[in-house]
Every structure is written in structure tokens, then in C-alpha cells.
Design an enzyme around this catalytic site. Structure first.
Site, mmCIF file in Angstrom:
data_model
loop_
_atom_site.group_PDB
_atom_site.id
_atom_site.type_symbol
_atom_site.label_atom_id
_atom_site.label_comp_id
_atom_site.label_asym_id
_atom_site.label_seq_id
_atom_site.Cartn_x
_atom_site.Cartn_y
_atom_site.Cartn_z
ATOM 1 N N SER A 1 0.740 -1.326 0.127
ATOM 2 C CA SER A 1 -0.118 -0.037 0.171
ATOM 3 C C SER A 1 0.992 1.059 -0.077
ATOM 4 C CB SER A 1 -0.889 0.102 1.407
ATOM 5 O OG SER A 1 -1.459 1.112 1.303
ATOM 6 N N HIS B 1 -2.361 7.247 -4.762
ATOM 7 C CA HIS B 1 -2.760 6.010 -3.943
ATOM 8 C C HIS B 1 -2.527 4.626 -4.624
ATOM 9 C CE1 HIS B 1 -5.468 3.207 -2.583
ATOM 10 N NE2 HIS B 1 -4.800 2.866 -1.522
ATOM 11 N N TYR C 1 -2.365 -3.269 -3.355
ATOM 12 C CA TYR C 1 -2.768 -4.630 -3.998
ATOM 13 C C TYR C 1 -2.625 -5.633 -2.955
ATOM 14 C CZ TYR C 1 -3.237 -2.108 -8.221
ATOM 15 O OH TYR C 1 -3.500 -1.237 -9.344
ATOM 16 N N ARG C 2 -3.580 -6.608 -2.650
ATOM 17 C CA ARG C 2 -3.572 -7.356 -1.589
ATOM 18 C C ARG C 2 -4.355 -8.514 -1.832
ATOM 19 N NH1 ARG C 2 -7.100 -3.281 -1.530
ATOM 20 N NH2 ARG C 2 -9.407 -3.716 -1.361
ATOM 21 N N GLY D 1 -3.195 -6.406 16.994
ATOM 22 C CA GLY D 1 -1.734 -6.475 16.853
ATOM 23 C C GLY D 1 -1.294 -5.518 15.610
ATOM 24 N N ARG E 1 -0.255 -2.422 13.229
ATOM 25 C CA ARG E 1 0.621 -1.214 13.648
ATOM 26 C C ARG E 1 0.262 -0.181 13.149
ATOM 27 N NH1 ARG E 1 5.657 0.680 11.510
ATOM 28 N NH2 ARG E 1 7.199 0.839 12.974
#
Length: 403
Positions: A193, A207, A210-211, A360, A362
Site C-alpha cells: 500500500s 494512492h 494490492y492485496r 496487533g 501497527r
């Protein structure tokens, strides 16, 4: 992997690396090849051949170790930091899609960071590798206060564990039928990202994301899907830039199916909509989510084409405008538009919501997308027929840029 703050400078460049298929295309070399083993056994057939056999064995082991060290060195030069899963694990799972996707997002991160560093050679990327105690980790690359870029971040995350109830509820609201076992849903998610905020108001914000997502249900079956997109948020409208941006993305989509660009262009216009303002965040691009057909390999190849398009669709626009002159009034308008950017990301963005709901997570990496500076001015209305009003008209009524 312990968290580390490293510096990547625009001047630092490694030699061209081997293709991933060459670097990881064979199994990890053992200490001795079959040929060397046969030769060693034959030599050991005589009493005097034992020493020769040991020598052959040691030489082959040394060559194998040197070859593996060289492969690791070349892979490290391709990426901004060692991969979250580790080079050995990527090598072991080199044919699995999860491993190939991790390599793709690492390469995309490095390609964009190096392209940005070339344009802002006096600035440095802070490269921060971090771990998530629940499973996995990531690599955050952030440049701040450069000559060209006020803030540019390119993040990679590879995380696993169990979905929180809030995250599972959010997915079910999108139509996902998720069957948990003992209230738990194992998942794996990875992606790259980036958000880039230039200083010059004539250079657009960009922006991309890709996931890949995978969930294991109670009966052991796995649901998987891809998502992502690339979009442009200019402060001032430049039609030539808009056409270049959209045409580059269309070409990437058209390699796979001519129906994809118009479908995902509309999805992007609809997704990046600030409902309480009645306007889009920018001039769009492409956006898609929950894509799980026609096949895992075909969708991966499509995502790969889109990821490879992020540098050519954006960097020429930055080069064209990064030295343009601008007025204080134009800088003020940029700050107001950034305020809208913040509003969308904090109120509507699905990725931000999911990140904040995942145990968890970040927070620094999730909120990397926010600009260093923005402005909210009470009842600001640009004059009619101004360049600012022209920009608002396009944000309220999206255009077809490629026909």
C-alpha cells in the site's frame, strides 16, 4: 525479524538482479549433489580413496553454500529489506501463490521507492521492518520533508492469525459466508500500500494498494480473494495527466479482459466517494475487491499487471510538474483538498477500518496515508469559473478519460 531503522538513499543502487524464477527456481541446494555423492562413493571403494571422497564432499558443500549466499545477496538487492517470510521460506514455497504474491508486493515496493528516490535525491527513505506478535509483520518505507515529496510511504505487510469478531463482522456485511471453528477464523493477508503527498500543488497525490486474503473455515476449506487499485487525487485538473493516468491503467486491464477497466473505473468512482461532501476524493482510476474468479492464477496475473503499472502511470506526471511555480493561494487550496483526503480515509476507507480492527495492527503504518499537513477552513467556497471550481465540478461529476 527485529525492528530496524535503515536508510535507503536515491544514490544507492544494486546491480540488476536475476529474475525470481532463476533465483528461486530450484530447490535449496543440499550440501552435496547426487553426482558428487556417486563420485565420492566410487572413490571410497578403495582404501586410498577415502580422503579423496571427503575432499570432493567438502568442495561440493562449499560451492553449494556459496551459490546460496549469492542468491540471497541478489534477492536482498531487489527488495528494500529481507522479506517477512524469510528468503529460505520463500524458496521452499516458491511455487505457492502466497509466496509469489509476497515476492510481487516486495518488488512493487522496491520499484516505487527507487523511482521516487530518483526524483528526490536529497531525501532518504526510512526502512522500518516490524513484527506482529500474533503472526507475521511488515516493512514500512517512509520519506518525509523531501524537496519534491512532503510525505511518501510504501508499506508491505504479511500477517496471519485469527480474525477479530469486529473484522469478521465487517466481512460478513460484504456477503462473506464465514464458518468459524470454536469462534476462531484463521486468516492470512498480505499486500502493498502506498500514498504519496507531493509538496507542489500541481503534482497530484497518488494512492495504490494490492492485496491477497485467505481464510480457513471450520471444515478446512479456504476462501481466498484479491483486491486493490490505483487512483489519482490532483489539486488542480490537468486533462493531459488524467488521460495518461487512466490510459496506462486501462492498458494493464485490457491485457486480461476488455470489460475490466470500465467495470473497475466505475467501482473506483463509487468507492472513493465522500458522502457527506457529495464529491469524490479524486479523479479515480481502478478499484476492485473480493475478486475470486475466474481462477486464482488468472486473478494473480491481472493483479501483477496492475502492480507493474503504478510507476509508469504516475512518475511521468511527477517529472512533468515537480518544478512548476505556484502561488500561496494554490498551496492553500492543496491544504484544503488534503483535508478531504483525511476525511475519506478516516471515515470510509475499508482498509483503514480493517487495520484498526485487527489485533496487533501497527497503527503507524495504517495511518501512514495521512499527510503531514492539511487544513479545514469554515465555509470555504471557491469563486465561480475558477480553477478550483473546475476541480470541484469533476469531483462531483466523474468523467470518462479514455474515450
Amino acid at each position: 525479524m527485529a525492528a530496524a531503522a535503515l536508510l535507503f538513499r536515491g544514490a544507492a543502487r544494486g546491480p540488476p538482479a536475476l529474475a525470481f524464477t532463476r533465483a528461486l527456481g530450484s530447490a535449496p541446494p543440499g550440501p552435496v549433489s547426487r553426482g558428487a555423492r556417486r563420485a565420492a562413493l566410487a572413490a571410497a571403494g578403495t582404501l586410498g580413496g577415502l580422503g579423496l571422497a571427503l575432499g570432493l564432499w567438502r568442495r561440493q558443500a562449499a560451492l553449494a553454500a556459496a551459490r546460496e549466499d549469492e542468491e540471497e545477496k541478489e534477492l536482498r538487492q531487489r527488495f528494500m529489506a529481507p522479506p517477512v517470510s524469510g528468503l529460505r521460506e520463500l524458496r521452499r514455497r516458491r511455487r505457492e501463490l502466497r509466496s509469489r504474491m509476497e515476492v510481487l508486493i516486495m518488488e512493487t515496493q522496491a520499484e516505487m521507492c527507487r523511482a521516487l528516490a530518483d526524483l528526490d535525491p536529497g531525501a532518504s527513505f526510512a526502512v522500518d521492518s516490524w513484527e506482529r506478535k500474533e503472526g507475521g509483520g511488515g516493512i514500512s518505507c517512509v520519506l518525509q520533508d523531501g524537496e519534491v515529496f512532503e510525505k511518501a510511504g510504501v508499506n508491505v505487510s504479511v500477517v496471519s492469525g485469527f480474525l477479530s469478531e469486529e473484522a469478521a463482522r465487517q466481512m460478513r456485511s460484504r456477503g462473506k459466508s464465514l464458518k468459524a471453528k470454536d469462534g476462531k477464523l484463521p486468516f492470512c493477508a498480505m499486500g502493498v500500500s502506498s500514498v504519496i503527498h507531493p509538496k507542489n500543488p500541481h503534482v497530484p497525490t497518488m494512492h495504490f494498494n494490492y492485496r491477497y486474503f485467505e481464510i480457513e473455515e471450520a471444515d478446512g476449506t479456504k476462501q481466498w480473494w484479491f483486491g486493490g487499485g490505483t487512483d489519482l487525487t490532483p489539486t488542480y485538473l490537468n486533462e493531459e495527466d488524467a488521460v495518461h493516468f487512466h490510459k496506462t491503467l486501462k492498458e494493464a486491464c485490457d491485457k486480461h479482459d476488455l470489460k475490466l477497466y470500465p467495470k473497475y473505473k466505475k467501482w473506483c468512482d463509487d468507492y472513493f466517494y465522500i458522502k457527506h461532501r457529495g464529491e469524490r476524493r479524486g479523479i479515480g482510476g481502478i478499484f476492485f475487491d473480493d475478486v475470486d474468479s475466474p481462477s486464482k492464477e488468472e486473478v494473480f496475473q491481472f493483479v501483477k499487471s496492475c502492480a507493474k503499472a503504478v510507476v509508469p502511470c504516475y512518475i511521468p506526471i511527477v517529472k512533468k510538474h515537480c518544478h512548476d511555480s505556484f502561488t500561496p493561494e494554490e498551496k492553500l487550496w492543496q491544504q484544503l483538498r488534503r483535508g478531504r483526503y483525511v476525511e475519506f480515509n478516516l471515515v470510509y476507507d475499508r482498509g483503514t477500518k480493517f487495520g484498526l480492527l485487527t489485533p496487533g495492527s501497527r497503527i503507524e503504518s495504517i495511518l501512514m496515508s495521512l499527510p503531514l499537513t492539511a487544513r479545514w477552513e469554515y465555509m470555504h467556497n471557491p469563486p465561480e469559473s475558477s480553477k478550483e471550481a473546475e476541480m470541484l465540478e469533476v469531483l462531483r461529476n466523474p468523467k470518462d478519460w479514455v474515450h
